[in-house]
Design a protein around this motif. Structure first.
Motif, PDB file in Angstrom:
ATOM      1  N   UNK A   1      -2.071  -1.234  11.418  1.00  0.00           N
ATOM      2  CA  UNK A   1      -3.128  -1.902  10.677  1.00  0.00           C
ATOM      3  C   UNK A   1      -2.745  -1.998   9.211  1.00  0.00           C
ATOM      4  N   UNK A   2      -3.241  -3.214   8.601  1.00  0.00           N
ATOM      5  CA  UNK A   2      -2.813  -3.454   7.278  1.00  0.00           C
ATOM      6  C   UNK A   2      -3.653  -2.440   6.505  1.00  0.00           C
ATOM      7  N   UNK A   3      -3.066  -1.980   5.149  1.00  0.00           N
ATOM      8  CA  UNK A   3      -3.618  -0.939   4.283  1.00  0.00           C
ATOM      9  C   UNK A   3      -3.775  -1.481   2.985  1.00  0.00           C
ATOM     10  N   UNK A   4      -4.969  -1.462   2.241  1.00  0.00           N
ATOM     11  CA  UNK A   4      -5.091  -1.893   0.934  1.00  0.00           C
ATOM     12  C   UNK A   4      -5.700  -0.754   0.080  1.00  0.00           C
ATOM     13  N   UNK A  58       0.769  -3.580   0.223  1.00  0.00           N
ATOM     14  CA  UNK A  58       2.108  -3.623   0.155  1.00  0.00           C
ATOM     15  C   UNK A  58       2.590  -3.596  -1.266  1.00  0.00           C
ATOM     16  N   UNK A  59       3.504  -4.474  -1.334  1.00  0.00           N
ATOM     17  CA  UNK A  59       3.938  -4.731  -2.630  1.00  0.00           C
ATOM     18  C   UNK A  59       3.359  -5.753  -3.564  1.00  0.00           C
ATOM     19  N   UNK A  60       2.372  -6.166  -2.819  1.00  0.00           N
ATOM     20  CA  UNK A  60       1.579  -7.211  -3.414  1.00  0.00           C
ATOM     21  C   UNK A  60       0.416  -6.741  -4.427  1.00  0.00           C
ATOM     22  N   UNK A  61       0.312  -7.321  -5.509  1.00  0.00           N
ATOM     23  CA  UNK A  61      -1.038  -6.694  -6.407  1.00  0.00           C
ATOM     24  C   UNK A  61      -1.749  -7.953  -6.545  1.00  0.00           C
ATOM     25  N   UNK A  62      -2.980  -7.978  -6.313  1.00  0.00           N
ATOM     26  CA  UNK A  62      -3.980  -9.130  -6.583  1.00  0.00           C
ATOM     27  C   UNK A  62      -4.766  -8.648  -7.827  1.00  0.00           C
ATOM     28  N   UNK A  63      -5.205  -9.432  -8.714  1.00  0.00           N
ATOM     29  CA  UNK A  63      -6.162  -9.213  -9.820  1.00  0.00           C
ATOM     30  C   UNK A  63      -7.401 -10.024  -9.551  1.00  0.00           C
ATOM     31  N   UNK A  64      -8.591  -9.515  -9.353  1.00  0.00           N
ATOM     32  CA  UNK A  64      -9.744 -10.024  -9.114  1.00  0.00           C
ATOM     33  C   UNK A  64      -9.804 -10.431  -7.579  1.00  0.00           C
ATOM     34  N   UNK A  65     -11.104 -10.859  -7.112  1.00  0.00           N
ATOM     35  CA  UNK A  65     -11.210 -10.994  -5.689  1.00  0.00           C
ATOM     36  C   UNK A  65     -10.668 -12.566  -5.486  1.00  0.00           C
ATOM     37  N   UNK A  66      -9.403 -12.862  -5.354  1.00  0.00           N
ATOM     38  CA  UNK A  66      -9.020 -14.142  -4.972  1.00  0.00           C
ATOM     39  C   UNK A  66      -8.951 -14.166  -3.593  1.00  0.00           C
ATOM     40  N   UNK A  67      -9.879 -14.630  -2.882  1.00  0.00           N
ATOM     41  CA  UNK A  67     -10.089 -14.964  -1.348  1.00  0.00           C
ATOM     42  C   UNK A  67      -8.851 -15.696  -0.717  1.00  0.00           C
TER      43      UNK A  67
END
Length: 76
Positions: A1-4, A58-67
């Motif tokens: 399962x993907x974790x965030x 993972x190693x991705x960082x997303x700023x804001x709710x970028x669908x």
């Protein structure tokens, strides 16, 4: 399962939208509220961010709710 990990604040509507969206996609969400958790606030500042939401998958960082960006990462 993907974790965030989702860095949030208590009054942020985009944080709620991001958490709901990820949960709908079957992602295991760990919320870190920077308003109520000093350690989470420090972590976020160490990453160089001052606003929320910040979503880490993972190693991705997303700023804001970028669908669109989230969908691209989740479809990998």
């Amino acid at each position: 399962m993907t974790k965030a990990i989702v860095y949030t604040s208590s009054t942020c509507p985009y944080c709620t939208m991001a958490k709901d969206y990820l949960q709908e996609k079957g992602v295991d969400v760990e919320e870190r509220n920077v308003q109520t958790d000093a350690a989470a606030r420090s972590e976020l500042m160490e990453k160089g961010y001052t606003g929320v939401p910040v979503i880490v998958i993972g190693d991705e960082e997303i700023v804001g709710f970028d669908k669109a960006k989230l969908e691209k990462i989740l479809d990998k």
